[in-house]
Each structure stands twice: as structure tokens, then as C-alpha cells.
Design an enzyme around this catalytic site. Sequence first.
Site, PDB file in Angstrom:
ATOM      1  N   LYS A  81       0.848  -1.198   0.000  1.00 57.89           N
ATOM      2  CA  LYS A  81       0.000   0.000   0.000  1.00 57.89           C
ATOM      3  C   LYS A  81       0.881   1.245   0.000  1.00 57.89           C
ATOM      4  CE  LYS A  81      -3.762   1.966   2.847  1.00 57.89           C
ATOM      5  NZ  LYS A  81      -4.561   1.718   4.074  1.00 57.89           N
ATOM      6  N   SER A 156      -9.268   2.154   3.863  1.00 53.72           N
ATOM      7  CA  SER A 156      -8.412   2.836   2.921  1.00 53.72           C
ATOM      8  C   SER A 156      -7.537   1.903   2.092  1.00 53.72           C
ATOM      9  CB  SER A 156      -7.509   3.822   3.681  1.00 53.72           C
ATOM     10  OG  SER A 156      -6.683   3.154   4.612  1.00 53.72           O
ATOM     11  N   SER A 180      -9.595  -0.280   7.965  1.00 49.70           N
ATOM     12  CA  SER A 180      -9.029  -0.142   6.623  1.00 49.70           C
ATOM     13  C   SER A 180      -8.465  -1.420   6.033  1.00 49.70           C
ATOM     14  CB  SER A 180      -7.945   0.945   6.617  1.00 49.70           C
ATOM     15  OG  SER A 180      -8.527   2.208   6.767  1.00 49.70           O
TER      16      SER A 180
END
Length: 469
Positions: A81, A156, A180
Site C-alpha cells: 500500500k 483505505s 481499513s
Amino acid sequence: MGDPIWQWSAVRTAAAIREGEISAEAVAEAHLERMRLANPAVNAVVVDMSEEALAAARATDRARARGEPPDALAGVPVTIKENVDFEGRPNLNGVAANGGLVAPAHAPVVANLLDAGATCIGLTNTPEFSMRAHTDNPLHGETKNPWDASITCGGSSGGAGAATALGIGCIGHGNDIGGSLRWPAHCNGLATIRPTQGRVPAFNASAPSERTMMAQMMSTQGPMAREVADVRLGLSVMARRDARDPFWVPAPLEGPELPKRAIIAKVPDEMEADPRVMEIVRGAADRLSDAGWAVEERALPDVPGLFRLWADVLINEMDVSAGAAMLSVGSEDFAEVWGAYKAFSRELDLRGFVAACAERITRQRAWMALLEERPVILTPCSLQPTWAPGADLGGPETVRRLFADHLTFISIFNLLGLPTAAAPAGLLDGAPVGVQLTAARFREDVALAAAEAVEDGVLCRALWAREGV
């Protein structure tokens, strides 16, 4: 011919490379080709690392040819990420203004994955400051849900979720301060775990200042994968020691056997659950029961109050420490969502904030006592079907409802600091639905064992079977 290489699990891929059935380079090429074909439609991977990936895979093959024993993830493709430090690259976190935050070294979770032999094929998308439940930003654009573009991919870690669901990498790295990892896992039909704080070391040397205390206590790094066995493998590597994190705990990954007693949560009267979602949750409870667990339905201690406490503590602390700075460079969409977060949290003065932090400990103690009696708690990820992209731009009341009514059972476990696995449990109108399995601190093994009992196979095979996917 068997399954395409990109559909293989991380466990299977690691074993095939270790035993010489396939080269790491062939595996990397298969995943990179899959990325080239599948990523343009969803925009999940926003930094293509094909050259670096092939070089790493060839190095893995040369090491094996020399007879060097392979590490746990040797040659296994992963994604990272884009909100943790990757040496030599800016830690953008969905914000163009962060271009100067160039990482001087890998974050611990990145170092652990690469040191274990993993092949990083790309960096995945995240919303601005990783602070939305939908993945979109002015820098890279929106990530689509590969199952259905009319629903969110989550956030996220939405880029990681969409990529992993499509077979772009065996394991996707993500992180979780309010859901997330588990929310995008739910949205994309994946398994994951929000580990106990201290299990996986974390640190970003590129950050201009240290994170504040409650953010550190609630945020964790973790793996997303298509099945629980791969989550377990990913966690075992991510959890290796790094001296840069003073909160890291050398706790064993396996603990003593506990009685197979579990709770399925009753939904509080003030919260509305879609009966079709709850039917899938009850189906997961039945699978848990079939695996030998004694499952009892029970109300959990003040779930709405826990959510309010999570929102109050986290949003107040973030607003004081970073609110103005984020708003100064964030987009209008970010400002709207941030304003909605502030609207559904209560503004606290110093005395109120200190009292709220103390109350958190009281709440944790009560839940730890509950888990002594029943070592696993089964809860929904969301009480309602997955919402549309951009639904969190509907104003403060809409955002409050999306979080407080739909996702309450997700955020409370960040406040409580408990390890919580998510597993794909079924489909609703063709879209994935996940459930959560929570255990006591540092008993990720218990949460994952329960998650393995309830997971609905490799749910993503239903996605891959669609024409053109």
C-alpha cells in the site's frame, strides 16, 4: 493444465518455488501479465514495479540454484500500500504534496516481506491521508470494485483489496486504524486480520513527526489474501522483529489450546441490520458450529458507546495533531469528509480527552474478561449491503449513518485493540459479504482458526469465472 499461476494461493506458490516445480521468474511474469490485463479497469495498482519484480525473482532463482534455503515467501508476488515507506520512493499516501517525503529506508513491514523473499510487483492506491472508506484521490484517481463498479472497493486499503481479489499478487499489504483492512476485505471478498497492536512492527522514517499516542495504539499493519491460510503465512512474516518499533512484542504466534466456545453478536436494538446480511452471518455461525465450536448468541457490552468513544478519541487527537495541515493540502472531497468526521465525534477538551482515554482501558478490561469465557466473538463486518462509491460525500448525517450504523462492529475493535480476522462468508446480489472473528490480545491464531472454519472457500473464483474478468 490446472489453474493459471496467478490464481494460486501464496502457500501453494511458495511451495512450488521451494520444491523447484516452477521458477520465481515464471511466477512473477504470470502476475505481471495479470496486472497488465486486469488493472486498467480498476486502477488498483498505481505504481508498476515490473522491472524491480523481475530482477528480484531472478535473484530468488539464482539463490535457489546455489542451494540456499528459501525463506517463507521466496518468489511470492505481493503488493504494498502506498502509505508506508518504500526505500527511495515518496510516501505519497494519496496526496501530491507528499512528494518530498522520500523514504530513506523500508518500513518494517516492507523490509520483513522483502527479506522473506517476497516479490513486490506494485504499490496500491489509497485515499488522501488514508482517511476515507472509499479509495479515491486527486493524485491517482478512483479504484473500482472488481465485482461491481456500482459499489465501493472500500478504504483505505481499497487498492490492495481490488488487486488481490483480481489475482494481482498473492498477498496485499494494508493497514487499519478504523477498519481499513477489514472493510475492503469485506467489499472485495477477501480474508485479512487486524493484528494486536505490537504484533507487526511499524515505522515510517519519512514522516515529519511521530504519530500521536491513540493513533499508534489503534493502527496496525496486516495482510490481505484470498484465503485465511495465506493471511496466516503473511502475518508470520510481517510480524518479525524490527528494533525501530518500541511497541513490538515478541509474543509467540501460537498459544495454548482454548475451549471452542464462541459468541455470535446480537445487533443492538438501536441499529438496523439487513436481514439478508444477517442470514449470511448466521450461516457463518453454523459453519463454526459444524467445526466443533459451541456458539451462543449474546448481546455485547455497549457497542454503540464503544463506537462513540473510538470516534471521539481518534478524531479529536487527529484534528489537534494534523487537521489543519491535512486541510491545507487536501481536496474539497477530503475537506467534506473530514468535516463530517468531526461532526459525528464530540469535541473534547483536555480533561475530556484524558477521561476518554482512561475509559478505553475500562472497556478493554471488560472485553478481555468476556473473551476468557468465550474465546471467539463473531460479528458482521457491515450491517447493510455495501454502499456506492462516493456515498461518504453525502453530508455529515449520511457519513454518521454509514459509520455508526453500517460499520460499528468494525471500528470498535481498533478502540479495544483486539486481533480481529475477517473472512469471506458469501454473496449478496453478487457482491461479497464478510464476517469478523475476534479473539483475545495476541491470540491471532485463535481468530484465524475460527476464520478458517467459516470462510466460504475462495470466493474470488466466482469473480474470475465472469467473462472478461
